[in-house]
Design an enzyme around this catalytic site. Structure first.
Site, PDB file in Angstrom:
ATOM      1  N   GLU A  31       0.840  -1.216   0.000  1.00 26.94           N
ATOM      2  CA  GLU A  31       0.000   0.000   0.000  1.00 26.94           C
ATOM      3  C   GLU A  31       0.864   1.251   0.000  1.00 26.94           C
ATOM      4  OE1 GLU A  31      -3.150  -0.242  -1.202  1.00 26.94           O
ATOM      5  OE2 GLU A  31      -3.372  -1.736   0.383  1.00 26.94           O
ATOM      6  N   HIS A  32       0.513   2.194  -0.867  1.00 28.34           N
ATOM      7  CA  HIS A  32       1.254   3.450  -1.032  1.00 28.34           C
ATOM      8  C   HIS A  32       2.696   3.188  -1.467  1.00 28.34           C
ATOM      9  CE1 HIS A  32      -1.657   6.542   0.443  1.00 28.34           C
ATOM     10  NE2 HIS A  32      -2.237   5.448   0.915  1.00 28.34           N
ATOM     11  N   ASP A  34       3.113   2.284  -4.798  1.00 27.02           N
ATOM     12  CA  ASP A  34       3.135   2.418  -6.266  1.00 27.02           C
ATOM     13  C   ASP A  34       3.729   3.741  -6.742  1.00 27.02           C
ATOM     14  OD1 ASP A  34       0.860   3.848  -5.487  1.00 27.02           O
ATOM     15  OD2 ASP A  34      -0.407   3.083  -7.096  1.00 27.02           O
ATOM     16  N   GLY A 120     -16.597   4.092  -4.955  1.00 27.75           N
ATOM     17  CA  GLY A 120     -15.996   4.831  -3.851  1.00 27.75           C
ATOM     18  C   GLY A 120     -15.639   3.986  -2.650  1.00 27.75           C
ATOM     19  N   GLY A 122     -13.031   1.962  -2.692  1.00 28.06           N
ATOM     20  CA  GLY A 122     -11.617   1.617  -2.795  1.00 28.06           C
ATOM     21  C   GLY A 122     -11.392   0.332  -3.575  1.00 28.06           C
ATOM     22  N   SER A 124     -11.824   0.289  -6.860  1.00 28.67           N
ATOM     23  CA  SER A 124     -11.468   0.770  -8.193  1.00 28.67           C
ATOM     24  C   SER A 124     -12.577   0.624  -9.230  1.00 28.67           C
ATOM     25  CB  SER A 124     -10.218   0.056  -8.694  1.00 28.67           C
ATOM     26  OG  SER A 124      -9.180   0.963  -8.743  1.00 28.67           O
ATOM     27  N   SER A 126     -13.556   3.067 -10.751  1.00 27.24           N
ATOM     28  CA  SER A 126     -13.140   3.987 -11.818  1.00 27.24           C
ATOM     29  C   SER A 126     -12.236   3.272 -12.831  1.00 27.24           C
ATOM     30  CB  SER A 126     -12.442   5.212 -11.223  1.00 27.24           C
ATOM     31  OG  SER A 126     -11.304   4.863 -10.481  1.00 27.24           O
ATOM     32  N   ASP A 170      -4.221   0.082 -10.265  1.00 22.87           N
ATOM     33  CA  ASP A 170      -5.612  -0.319 -10.464  1.00 22.87           C
ATOM     34  C   ASP A 170      -5.854  -0.815 -11.884  1.00 22.87           C
ATOM     35  OD1 ASP A 170      -5.648   0.789  -7.992  1.00 22.87           O
ATOM     36  OD2 ASP A 170      -6.911   2.497  -8.515  1.00 22.87           O
ATOM     37  N   TYR A 222      -3.728  12.066   0.804  1.00 23.70           N
ATOM     38  CA  TYR A 222      -2.972  11.311  -0.204  1.00 23.70           C
ATOM     39  C   TYR A 222      -1.822  12.162  -0.727  1.00 23.70           C
ATOM     40  CZ  TYR A 222      -2.197   8.544  -4.487  1.00 23.70           C
ATOM     41  OH  TYR A 222      -1.638   7.796  -5.488  1.00 23.70           O
TER      42      TYR A 222
HETATM   43  P1  ADP Z   1     -13.342   4.015  -6.681  1.00 24.27           P
HETATM   44  O1  ADP Z   1     -12.554   3.720  -5.458  1.00 24.27           O
HETATM   45  O2  ADP Z   1     -14.626   3.263  -6.709  1.00 24.27           O
HETATM   46  O3  ADP Z   1     -12.541   3.881  -7.933  1.00 24.27           O
HETATM   47  P2  ADP Z   1     -13.363   6.751  -7.533  1.00 24.27           P
HETATM   48  O4  ADP Z   1     -13.772   8.006  -6.853  1.00 24.27           O
HETATM   49  O5  ADP Z   1     -11.969   6.644  -8.017  1.00 24.27           O
HETATM   50  O6  ADP Z   1     -13.739   5.559  -6.542  1.00 24.27           O
HETATM   51  O7  ADP Z   1     -14.292   6.507  -8.779  1.00 24.27           O
HETATM   52  C1  ADP Z   1     -15.688   6.534  -8.638  1.00 24.27           C
HETATM   53  C2  ADP Z   1     -16.300   7.308  -9.788  1.00 24.27           C
HETATM   54  O8  ADP Z   1     -16.176   6.536 -11.013  1.00 24.27           O
HETATM   55  C3  ADP Z   1     -17.768   7.542  -9.628  1.00 24.27           C
HETATM   56  O9  ADP Z   1     -18.023   8.702  -8.856  1.00 24.27           O
HETATM   57  C4  ADP Z   1     -18.212   7.728 -11.081  1.00 24.27           C
HETATM   58  O10 ADP Z   1     -17.895   9.020 -11.535  1.00 24.27           O
HETATM   59  C5  ADP Z   1     -17.311   6.743 -11.811  1.00 24.27           C
HETATM   60  N1  ADP Z   1     -18.012   5.450 -11.959  1.00 24.27           N
HETATM   61  C6  ADP Z   1     -17.705   4.272 -11.369  1.00 24.27           C
HETATM   62  N2  ADP Z   1     -18.602   3.314 -11.724  1.00 24.27           N
HETATM   63  C7  ADP Z   1     -19.486   3.895 -12.549  1.00 24.27           C
HETATM   64  C8  ADP Z   1     -20.662   3.442 -13.258  1.00 24.27           C
HETATM   65  N3  ADP Z   1     -21.085   2.196 -13.149  1.00 24.27           N
HETATM   66  N4  ADP Z   1     -21.303   4.344 -14.019  1.00 24.27           N
HETATM   67  C9  ADP Z   1     -20.894   5.613 -14.118  1.00 24.27           C
HETATM   68  N5  ADP Z   1     -19.808   6.090 -13.490  1.00 24.27           N
HETATM   69  C10 ADP Z   1     -19.107   5.260 -12.711  1.00 24.27           C
HETATM   70 MG    MG Z   2     -10.776   4.988  -8.368  1.00 25.90          MG
END
Ligand code: ADP
Ligand code: MG
Length: 378
Positions: A31-32, A34, A120, A122, A124, A126, A170, A222
């Site tokens: 963790e941390h 990368d 959100g 953690g 991933s 995104s 990720d 972070y």
């Molecule tokens: P995580 O830890 O889940 O990656 P992030 O804040 O990095 O958290 O990313 C979350 C963001 O990614 C959401 O707020 C949204 O903007 C986008 N996202 C994730 N999944 C989806 C989805 N199924 N549809 C649309 N946007 C999504």
């Molecule tokens: Mg993310």
């Protein structure tokens, strides 16, 4: 046909050209490390983002997400640049932009997105979106692009289009994951080695506890940790903390900076030790103490844990876990616990009870099974 392909068909009156997916990930250890040119050991989860896609008939691309009810977001994939698309669709438009920037031609697309990666937490969500869009774009264009290059494209979308200064773990985990395998990544040169992690064969499960803790100040903290690590590397005269060893730490005068460096240096060593044990065919229970030590290091030296994760880790151990730690960037998110299959109910009950006692929102517990990386579904 997958649900998202049906949604696509009902909205467009025709079937998508194809359906692609990319998973979320959980980090076993590292963790941390990368952004310090170090080692990480994540694996791909069964939870994934799925994308149904086809070339667009009009002059603009249209994207929708099942998780974002509302009108389609429109932009031109052929010309979009950072700053043009806000909100969730930035992850999609950003991947289009980075795909073009990498030198691949791109036409307009119709894209329908669905995902069961918790947002959100953690895990991933995104990177899952970016990587699923990346494999879809490559598939539509008929471009053969390797997983590491697609991961770089996806990461660029997150860093430069969305504007989140994250490392490359990720996207690499989402692209390179394999069933029953960990993705051992050297972030200095993006070298990947798959490491066996066959939990069922050993009567084990890796529980993921989504603490649902409120994320407070995660972004600023972070950045502060990154700055501390840079200060430590500068004090030692090394390019990155990856190049420092335990014997170097006493040369760091500032007490806080020294503790930050100690976390990174010892965490890198723990990743290598876990890889050595598992690659050598050891019983995975042997990594339990390393998971525990990683958590202690994050709590005391790196100071990125919060009461919700510390309580979950301690309760999991009290319930009989062989090892437990927070996973992810910190200040909330998830905890993982390695447990004998027959201890899983006791571990889950211990964590749930510890949260109930404190009046906290009930955590979500599920089994994290190393699963395949991004690819085509249909
Ligand atoms: P995580 O830890 O889940 O990656 P992030 O804040 O990095 O958290 O990313 C979350 C963001 O990614 C959401 O707020 C949204 O903007 C986008 N996202 C994730 N999944 C989806 C989805 N199924 N549809 C649309 N946007 C999504
Ligand atoms: Mg993310």
């Amino acid at each position: 046909m997958s649900a998202v392909a049906e949604t696509f068909a009902s909205r467009h009156g025709s079937a998508p050209t194809g359906v692609w997916f990319a998973p979320g990930r959980v980090n076993l250890i590292g963790e941390h490390t990368d952004y310090n040119d170090g080692f990480v050991l994540p694996f791909a989860l069964p939870q994934r983002a799925v994308v149904a896609a086809a070339p667009a008939s009009g002059a603009r691309s249209r994207v929708r997400s099942v998780q974002e009810p509302g009108a389609a977001v429109e932009f031109s994939a052929a010309t979009v640049v950072p700053g043009e698309v806000p909100g969730w669709a930035a992850y999609v438009a950003g991947t289009c932009w980075a795909f073009r920037e990498a030198g691949y031609p791109l036409g307009e697309v119709e894209l329908e997105l669905d995902s069961d990666v918790p947002v959100g937490a953690g895990l991933s969500s995104s990177a899952a979106v970016e990587c699923a869009v990346g494999v879809a774009l490559a598939g539509l264009a008929g471009s053969r692009i390797g997983p590491t290059e697609l991961a770089r494209i996806a990461r660029r979308a997150e860093n430069e289009f969305v504007g989140a200064p994250t490392g490359g773990m990720d996207q690499m985990a989402s692209m390179h994951g394999r069933e029953g395998r960990l993705v051992f990544l050297d972030t200095r040169d993006d070298r990947v080695e798959l490491v066996p992690f066959d939990l069922p064969a050993h009567g084990l499960e890796l529980l993921v506890v989504d603490t649902r803790a409120p994320h407070a100040h995660a972004g600023g903290e972070y950045g502060a940790r990154r700055a501390d690590c840079e200060a430590a590397a500068a004090a030692l005269g090394v390019a990155a903390l990856r190049d420092a060893g335990p014997q170097d730490l006493e040369r760091i005068g500032d007490e806080r900076i020294r503790r930050r460096a100690r976390h990174v240096v010892t965490e890198n060593a723990r990743v290598l030790e876990v890889v050595r044990l598992l690659s050598g065919g050891a019983d995975p229970r042997a990594i339990g103490p390393l998971l525990d030590a990683s958590h202690t290091s994050m709590r005391d030296d790196f100071e990125i844990t919060v009461p919700h994760v510390d309580v979950a880790v301690e309760a999991a151990r009290d319930g009989g876990a062989a090892g437990a730690r927070m996973t992810g960037g910190g200040f909330g998110g998830c905890v993982i616990a390695l447990a004998d299959t027959d201890r899983v109910p006791a571990v889950t009950a211990a964590v749930t009870a510890a949260y109930a006692e404190r009046g906290w929102t009930e955590p979500v517990v599920f089994a994290g099974t190393p699963s395949p990386g991004a690819g085509r579904l249909l």
